[in-house]
Design a protein around this motif. Structure first.
Motif, PDB file in Angstrom:
ATOM      1  N   ARG A   1      -3.181   6.284   6.897  1.00 38.60           N
ATOM      2  CA  ARG A   1      -3.931   5.672   5.779  1.00 38.60           C
ATOM      3  C   ARG A   1      -2.980   5.122   4.729  1.00 38.60           C
ATOM      4  O   ARG A   1      -3.171   4.014   4.219  1.00 38.60           O
ATOM      5  CB  ARG A   1      -4.864   6.692   5.143  1.00 38.60           C
ATOM      6  CG  ARG A   1      -6.092   6.944   5.933  1.00 38.60           C
ATOM      7  CD  ARG A   1      -7.077   7.745   5.138  1.00 38.60           C
ATOM      8  NE  ARG A   1      -8.230   7.985   5.988  1.00 38.60           N
ATOM      9  CZ  ARG A   1      -9.158   8.861   5.748  1.00 38.60           C
ATOM     10  NH1 ARG A   1      -9.097   9.592   4.661  1.00 38.60           N
ATOM     11  NH2 ARG A   1     -10.171   9.013   6.568  1.00 38.60           N
ATOM     12  N   GLN A   2      -1.952   5.905   4.401  1.00 43.73           N
ATOM     13  CA  GLN A   2      -0.996   5.504   3.368  1.00 43.73           C
ATOM     14  C   GLN A   2      -0.260   4.218   3.745  1.00 43.73           C
ATOM     15  O   GLN A   2      -0.191   3.282   2.943  1.00 43.73           O
ATOM     16  CB  GLN A   2       0.013   6.622   3.116  1.00 43.73           C
ATOM     17  CG  GLN A   2       1.066   6.250   2.094  1.00 43.73           C
ATOM     18  CD  GLN A   2       2.137   7.317   1.940  1.00 43.73           C
ATOM     19  OE1 GLN A   2       1.946   8.476   2.275  1.00 43.73           O
ATOM     20  NE2 GLN A   2       3.290   6.903   1.436  1.00 43.73           N
ATOM     21  N   VAL A   3       0.283   4.152   4.972  1.00 41.88           N
ATOM     22  CA  VAL A   3       1.073   2.964   5.339  1.00 41.88           C
ATOM     23  C   VAL A   3       0.194   1.731   5.528  1.00 41.88           C
ATOM     24  O   VAL A   3       0.662   0.611   5.331  1.00 41.88           O
ATOM     25  CB  VAL A   3       1.981   3.204   6.568  1.00 41.88           C
ATOM     26  CG1 VAL A   3       2.959   4.341   6.308  1.00 41.88           C
ATOM     27  CG2 VAL A   3       1.200   3.410   7.838  1.00 41.88           C
ATOM     28  N   MET A   4      -1.057   1.935   5.868  1.00 42.81           N
ATOM     29  CA  MET A   4      -1.972   0.782   5.965  1.00 42.81           C
ATOM     30  C   MET A   4      -2.370   0.321   4.567  1.00 42.81           C
ATOM     31  O   MET A   4      -2.509  -0.875   4.325  1.00 42.81           O
ATOM     32  CB  MET A   4      -3.186   1.147   6.807  1.00 42.81           C
ATOM     33  CG  MET A   4      -2.861   1.422   8.265  1.00 42.81           C
ATOM     34  SD  MET A   4      -2.050   0.045   9.105  1.00 42.81           S
ATOM     35  CE  MET A   4      -3.455  -1.066   9.258  1.00 42.81           C
ATOM     36  N   ASP A   5      -2.535   1.271   3.660  1.00 45.72           N
ATOM     37  CA  ASP A   5      -2.837   0.947   2.266  1.00 45.72           C
ATOM     38  C   ASP A   5      -1.746   0.065   1.663  1.00 45.72           C
ATOM     39  O   ASP A   5      -2.030  -0.805   0.847  1.00 45.72           O
ATOM     40  CB  ASP A   5      -2.940   2.244   1.462  1.00 45.72           C
ATOM     41  CG  ASP A   5      -4.235   2.358   0.694  1.00 45.72           C
ATOM     42  OD1 ASP A   5      -5.172   1.590   0.979  1.00 45.72           O
ATOM     43  OD2 ASP A   5      -4.289   3.227  -0.205  1.00 45.72           O
ATOM     44  N   GLU A   6      -0.508   0.300   2.076  1.00 42.39           N
ATOM     45  CA  GLU A   6       0.615  -0.508   1.591  1.00 42.39           C
ATOM     46  C   GLU A   6       0.435  -1.988   1.919  1.00 42.39           C
ATOM     47  O   GLU A   6       0.977  -2.849   1.239  1.00 42.39           O
ATOM     48  CB  GLU A   6       1.926  -0.011   2.203  1.00 42.39           C
ATOM     49  CG  GLU A   6       2.333   1.364   1.756  1.00 42.39           C
ATOM     50  CD  GLU A   6       3.504   1.939   2.534  1.00 42.39           C
ATOM     51  OE1 GLU A   6       3.904   3.071   2.213  1.00 42.39           O
ATOM     52  OE2 GLU A   6       4.035   1.277   3.456  1.00 42.39           O
ATOM     53  N   LEU A   7      -0.329  -2.271   2.976  1.00 43.20           N
ATOM     54  CA  LEU A   7      -0.590  -3.664   3.363  1.00 43.20           C
ATOM     55  C   LEU A   7      -1.916  -4.166   2.799  1.00 43.20           C
ATOM     56  O   LEU A   7      -2.349  -5.270   3.113  1.00 43.20           O
ATOM     57  CB  LEU A   7      -0.631  -3.783   4.894  1.00 43.20           C
ATOM     58  CG  LEU A   7       0.627  -3.395   5.652  1.00 43.20           C
ATOM     59  CD1 LEU A   7       0.402  -3.580   7.147  1.00 43.20           C
ATOM     60  CD2 LEU A   7       1.818  -4.204   5.183  1.00 43.20           C
ATOM     61  N   GLY A   8      -2.580  -3.325   2.020  1.00 39.15           N
ATOM     62  CA  GLY A   8      -3.879  -3.708   1.467  1.00 39.15           C
ATOM     63  C   GLY A   8      -5.016  -3.528   2.460  1.00 39.15           C
ATOM     64  O   GLY A   8      -6.075  -4.123   2.305  1.00 39.15           O
ATOM     65  N   ILE A   9      -4.790  -2.722   3.501  1.00 38.24           N
ATOM     66  CA  ILE A   9      -5.819  -2.459   4.505  1.00 38.24           C
ATOM     67  C   ILE A   9      -6.312  -1.027   4.306  1.00 38.24           C
ATOM     68  O   ILE A   9      -5.554  -0.074   4.474  1.00 38.24           O
ATOM     69  CB  ILE A   9      -5.275  -2.676   5.931  1.00 38.24           C
ATOM     70  CG1 ILE A   9      -4.826  -4.132   6.094  1.00 38.24           C
ATOM     71  CG2 ILE A   9      -6.329  -2.291   6.966  1.00 38.24           C
ATOM     72  CD1 ILE A   9      -4.125  -4.426   7.405  1.00 38.24           C
ATOM     73  N   ASP A  10      -7.568  -0.905   3.925  1.00 38.45           N
ATOM     74  CA  ASP A  10      -8.167   0.376   3.565  1.00 38.45           C
ATOM     75  C   ASP A  10      -8.832   1.028   4.778  1.00 38.45           C
ATOM     76  O   ASP A  10      -9.770   0.474   5.345  1.00 38.45           O
ATOM     77  CB  ASP A  10      -9.198   0.139   2.455  1.00 38.45           C
ATOM     78  CG  ASP A  10      -9.878   1.402   1.988  1.00 38.45           C
ATOM     79  OD1 ASP A  10      -9.430   2.514   2.330  1.00 38.45           O
ATOM     80  OD2 ASP A  10     -10.879   1.271   1.254  1.00 38.45           O
ATOM     81  N   LEU A  11      -8.342   2.198   5.168  1.00 35.19           N
ATOM     82  CA  LEU A  11      -8.932   2.947   6.276  1.00 35.19           C
ATOM     83  C   LEU A  11      -9.781   4.121   5.787  1.00 35.19           C
ATOM     84  O   LEU A  11     -10.209   4.940   6.594  1.00 35.19           O
ATOM     85  CB  LEU A  11      -7.842   3.475   7.213  1.00 35.19           C
ATOM     86  CG  LEU A  11      -7.021   2.444   7.978  1.00 35.19           C
ATOM     87  CD1 LEU A  11      -6.016   3.147   8.889  1.00 35.19           C
ATOM     88  CD2 LEU A  11      -7.903   1.524   8.775  1.00 35.19           C
TER      89      LEU A  11
ATOM     90  N   THR B   1       6.648   9.491   6.821  1.00 34.24           N
ATOM     91  CA  THR B   1       6.073   8.191   6.458  1.00 34.24           C
ATOM     92  C   THR B   1       6.929   7.020   6.935  1.00 34.24           C
ATOM     93  O   THR B   1       6.390   6.020   7.411  1.00 34.24           O
ATOM     94  CB  THR B   1       5.858   8.107   4.933  1.00 34.24           C
ATOM     95  OG1 THR B   1       5.054   9.222   4.535  1.00 34.24           O
ATOM     96  CG2 THR B   1       5.145   6.825   4.545  1.00 34.24           C
ATOM     97  N   ASP B   2       8.253   7.117   6.822  1.00 32.97           N
ATOM     98  CA  ASP B   2       9.120   6.010   7.262  1.00 32.97           C
ATOM     99  C   ASP B   2       8.941   5.728   8.752  1.00 32.97           C
ATOM    100  O   ASP B   2       8.942   4.566   9.167  1.00 32.97           O
ATOM    101  CB  ASP B   2      10.591   6.303   6.960  1.00 32.97           C
ATOM    102  CG  ASP B   2      10.923   6.128   5.487  1.00 32.97           C
ATOM    103  OD1 ASP B   2      10.097   5.552   4.747  1.00 32.97           O
ATOM    104  OD2 ASP B   2      12.013   6.582   5.069  1.00 32.97           O
ATOM    105  N   GLU B   3       8.784   6.778   9.555  1.00 30.98           N
ATOM    106  CA  GLU B   3       8.564   6.580  10.994  1.00 30.98           C
ATOM    107  C   GLU B   3       7.181   6.000  11.261  1.00 30.98           C
ATOM    108  O   GLU B   3       7.019   5.149  12.133  1.00 30.98           O
ATOM    109  CB  GLU B   3       8.746   7.900  11.753  1.00 30.98           C
ATOM    110  CG  GLU B   3      10.193   8.319  11.871  1.00 30.98           C
ATOM    111  CD  GLU B   3      10.362   9.590  12.685  1.00 30.98           C
ATOM    112  OE1 GLU B   3       9.593   9.806  13.650  1.00 30.98           O
ATOM    113  OE2 GLU B   3      11.262  10.379  12.344  1.00 30.98           O
ATOM    114  N   VAL B   4       6.183   6.445  10.513  1.00 30.85           N
ATOM    115  CA  VAL B   4       4.823   5.910  10.671  1.00 30.85           C
ATOM    116  C   VAL B   4       4.816   4.430  10.284  1.00 30.85           C
ATOM    117  O   VAL B   4       4.179   3.605  10.937  1.00 30.85           O
ATOM    118  CB  VAL B   4       3.794   6.715   9.852  1.00 30.85           C
ATOM    119  CG1 VAL B   4       2.396   6.101   9.962  1.00 30.85           C
ATOM    120  CG2 VAL B   4       3.765   8.174  10.320  1.00 30.85           C
ATOM    121  N   ARG B   5       5.560   4.091   9.257  1.00 35.29           N
ATOM    122  CA  ARG B   5       5.677   2.688   8.828  1.00 35.29           C
ATOM    123  C   ARG B   5       6.294   1.836   9.949  1.00 35.29           C
ATOM    124  O   ARG B   5       5.838   0.725  10.225  1.00 35.29           O
ATOM    125  CB  ARG B   5       6.529   2.630   7.559  1.00 35.29           C
ATOM    126  CG  ARG B   5       6.407   1.345   6.789  1.00 35.29           C
ATOM    127  CD  ARG B   5       7.143   1.436   5.448  1.00 35.29           C
ATOM    128  NE  ARG B   5       6.434   2.280   4.507  1.00 35.29           N
ATOM    129  CZ  ARG B   5       6.936   3.402   3.956  1.00 35.29           C
ATOM    130  NH1 ARG B   5       8.160   3.807   4.235  1.00 35.29           N
ATOM    131  NH2 ARG B   5       6.221   4.093   3.104  1.00 35.29           N
TER     132      ARG B   5
END
Length: 140
Positions: free
Chosen positions: A52-62, A111-115
């Motif tokens: 959720r966090q790394v998608m939020d960084e792109l403006g994509i809300d899960l 988080t860095d790996e998920v990114r």
């Protein structure tokens, strides 16, 4: 007669990480040109918080997404089925295009790996979208 909109189904075991990211990224980039679904062979209770966090960084809300159970109907409806580590849990139907994306499961990863997993998925999704719509892949 209008051309049919292709339907893509992303499948992973828990539908809490890879398949959710792939579905959200394809839906984002396709802007209605492709119907997108995701499911899991053994769905989790919730989406992975790091995903959720790394998608939020792109403006994509899960935040409204929930893991969904893989059904035969979902596979039957899809033109392209992309599996991500679900093994033999995905039913195989003739006339479908199947792809298996070998991706690291983001569960328990920093988080860095998920990114990095997200970015890998994004590259693959853009290539797939270009193939499905016969267009050039664009950058973020």
């Amino acid at each position: 007669m209008a051309e049919a909109i292709p339907e893509v189904l992303f499948v992973c075991v828990h539908n809490a990480g890879r398949s959710q990211m792939a579905a959200a990224l394809l839906a984002h980039h396709a802007a209605g040109a492709v119907t997108v679904r995701s499911a899991g062979s053994a769905p989790a209770e919730t989406i992975n918080p790091a995903v959720r966090q790394v998608m939020d960084e792109l403006g994509i809300d899960l935040s409204r997404e929930i893991p969904k159970k893989l059904t035969t109907d979902a596979v039957d409806a899809a033109d392209v089925v992309i599996t991500m580590g679900c093994g033999d849990a995905c039913p195989v139907f003739p006339g479908k295009r199947y792809l298996d994306w070998d991706l690291t499961d983001p569960a328990g990863r920093p988080t860095d790996e998920v990114r990095a997993i997200r970015d890998d998925i994004d590259t693959r999704v853009r290539t797939l979208l270009a193939e499905l719509t016969n267009t050039e892949s664009t950058s973020r």
